[in-house]
Design a protein around this motif. Structure first.
Motif, short mmCIF file in Angstrom:
data_model
loop_
_atom_site.label_atom_id
_atom_site.label_comp_id
_atom_site.label_asym_id
_atom_site.label_seq_id
_atom_site.Cartn_x
_atom_site.Cartn_y
_atom_site.Cartn_z
N PRO A 132 1.46 -8.69 1.71
CA PRO A 132 2.75 -8.46 1.04
C PRO A 132 3.05 -9.41 -0.11
O PRO A 132 3.59 -8.98 -1.14
CB PRO A 132 3.75 -8.63 2.19
N ASN A 133 2.73 -10.69 0.05
CA ASN A 133 3.04 -11.63 -1.04
C ASN A 133 2.25 -11.31 -2.31
O ASN A 133 2.77 -11.40 -3.42
CB ASN A 133 2.79 -13.07 -0.59
N ARG A 164 9.16 -2.27 -0.75
CA ARG A 164 7.95 -1.46 -0.77
C ARG A 164 7.13 -1.79 -2.01
O ARG A 164 7.68 -1.83 -3.12
CB ARG A 164 8.31 0.03 -0.76
N TYR A 165 5.81 -2.00 -1.81
CA TYR A 165 4.94 -2.37 -2.92
C TYR A 165 3.69 -1.49 -2.91
O TYR A 165 3.20 -1.07 -1.86
CB TYR A 165 4.56 -3.85 -2.81
N ALA A 199 2.11 -8.65 -7.75
CA ALA A 199 1.54 -7.70 -8.71
C ALA A 199 2.61 -6.89 -9.41
O ALA A 199 2.38 -6.32 -10.48
CB ALA A 199 0.56 -6.77 -7.98
N GLU A 200 3.80 -6.82 -8.82
CA GLU A 200 4.92 -6.09 -9.42
C GLU A 200 5.98 -7.04 -9.97
O GLU A 200 7.12 -6.64 -10.22
CB GLU A 200 5.51 -5.13 -8.40
N GLY A 201 5.62 -8.33 -10.11
CA GLY A 201 6.53 -9.29 -10.69
C GLY A 201 7.60 -9.77 -9.74
O GLY A 201 8.62 -10.33 -10.17
N ASP A 202 7.39 -9.59 -8.45
CA ASP A 202 8.37 -10.01 -7.45
C ASP A 202 7.81 -11.18 -6.64
O ASP A 202 6.59 -11.38 -6.57
CB ASP A 202 8.69 -8.84 -6.52
N GLY A 216 0.82 -1.21 0.00
CA GLY A 216 0.00 0.00 0.00
C GLY A 216 0.85 1.26 0.00
O GLY A 216 0.41 2.31 0.46
N PHE A 217 2.07 1.16 -0.51
CA PHE A 217 3.00 2.29 -0.52
C PHE A 217 2.85 3.07 -1.82
O PHE A 217 2.98 2.51 -2.90
CB PHE A 217 4.44 1.78 -0.37
N ASP A 218 2.58 4.38 -1.71
CA ASP A 218 2.43 5.24 -2.88
C ASP A 218 3.73 6.03 -3.07
O ASP A 218 4.02 6.95 -2.30
CB ASP A 218 1.27 6.21 -2.67
#
Length: 219
Positions: free
Chosen positions: A80-81, A73-74, A86-89, A42-44
């Protein structure tokens, strides 16, 4: 060094609120402090100043140091997983444990705080929960609960689970929930069921003084 893991009985109960107040109160006693939140979702990136890492960095007196507070940070406000995926990690527990151990091993402060993500049993990776990280680190736990209707069941359940895995609970902090029963009455009720661990009230007021909590944890 005194190090503690800040865990919650659920999500969005005030872990960071408690951590920040604790850091400020310790600094007011001229104690050296540091904090680490190994992963945050939830990090902008367009507004880092409103994030949990930024709040912790500000409480440390290092307002621009939020990237070091939380290295992973996502964006998505998900577990978190899922946010990482969602960012390919892909998050792996071994990596999170290594991050925390490296950070703890490089600290030389009076008070070090590691803050988890979500509740005690919240997923951190595809195969492990917040509790698995807590067990791997083995730090005394500062358990944060809310004051909403139903918090007694959630707190007592979390205590059973944490203790069953061999972890020590240093203190319980009841963080005031909005539109909830009276905070003092809630704490009085909780103390009737949990007598082994000190329970401290944490009002939502920004100026809440955590000095009694510092005294309790550090003497």
């Amino acid at each position: 060094m005194n190090a503690f893991f800040i865990a919650g009985t659920g999500t969005d109960l005030g872990k960071t609120h408690v951590a920040c107040a604790l850091l400020r109160a310790a600094r007011a006693r001229d104690l050296s402090v540091d904090a680490f939140k190994p992963v945050v979702s939830g990090f902008d990136p367009a507004a880092p100043e409103v994030s949990d890492p930024a709040r912790l960095a500000d409480a440390l007196g290092r307002p621009n140091d939020w990237a070091r507070v939380s290295p992973r940070r996502y964006r998505a406000p998900l577990a978190p997983n899922l946010a990482a995926r969602a960012e390919g990690d892909i998050l792996r527990m071994a990596d999170l444990v290594a991050d925390c151990r490296t950070w703890l091993g490089s600290r030389a402060v009076d008070l070090a705080l590691v803050e988890g993500a979500g509740g005690v049993m919240s997923p951190m990776t595809d195969e492990a929960t917040n509790l698995d990280l807590m067990v791997a680190l083995g730090l005394p736990v500062l358990l944060v609960a809310g004051s909403y209707l139903g918090t007694a069941s959630h707190l007592l359940t979390a205590l059973e689970v944490v203790r069953a895995r061999g972890l020590a609970v240093a203190a319980i902090v009841t963080s005031e929930s909005l539109d909830a029963p009276n905070l003092d009455q809630t704490i009085e009720m909780l103390r009737a069921f949990e007598r082994a661990t000190p329970i401290v009230a944490a009002p939502r007021a920004a100026e809440w003084d955590a000095a009694p909590l510092v005294e309790l944890l550090l003497g």
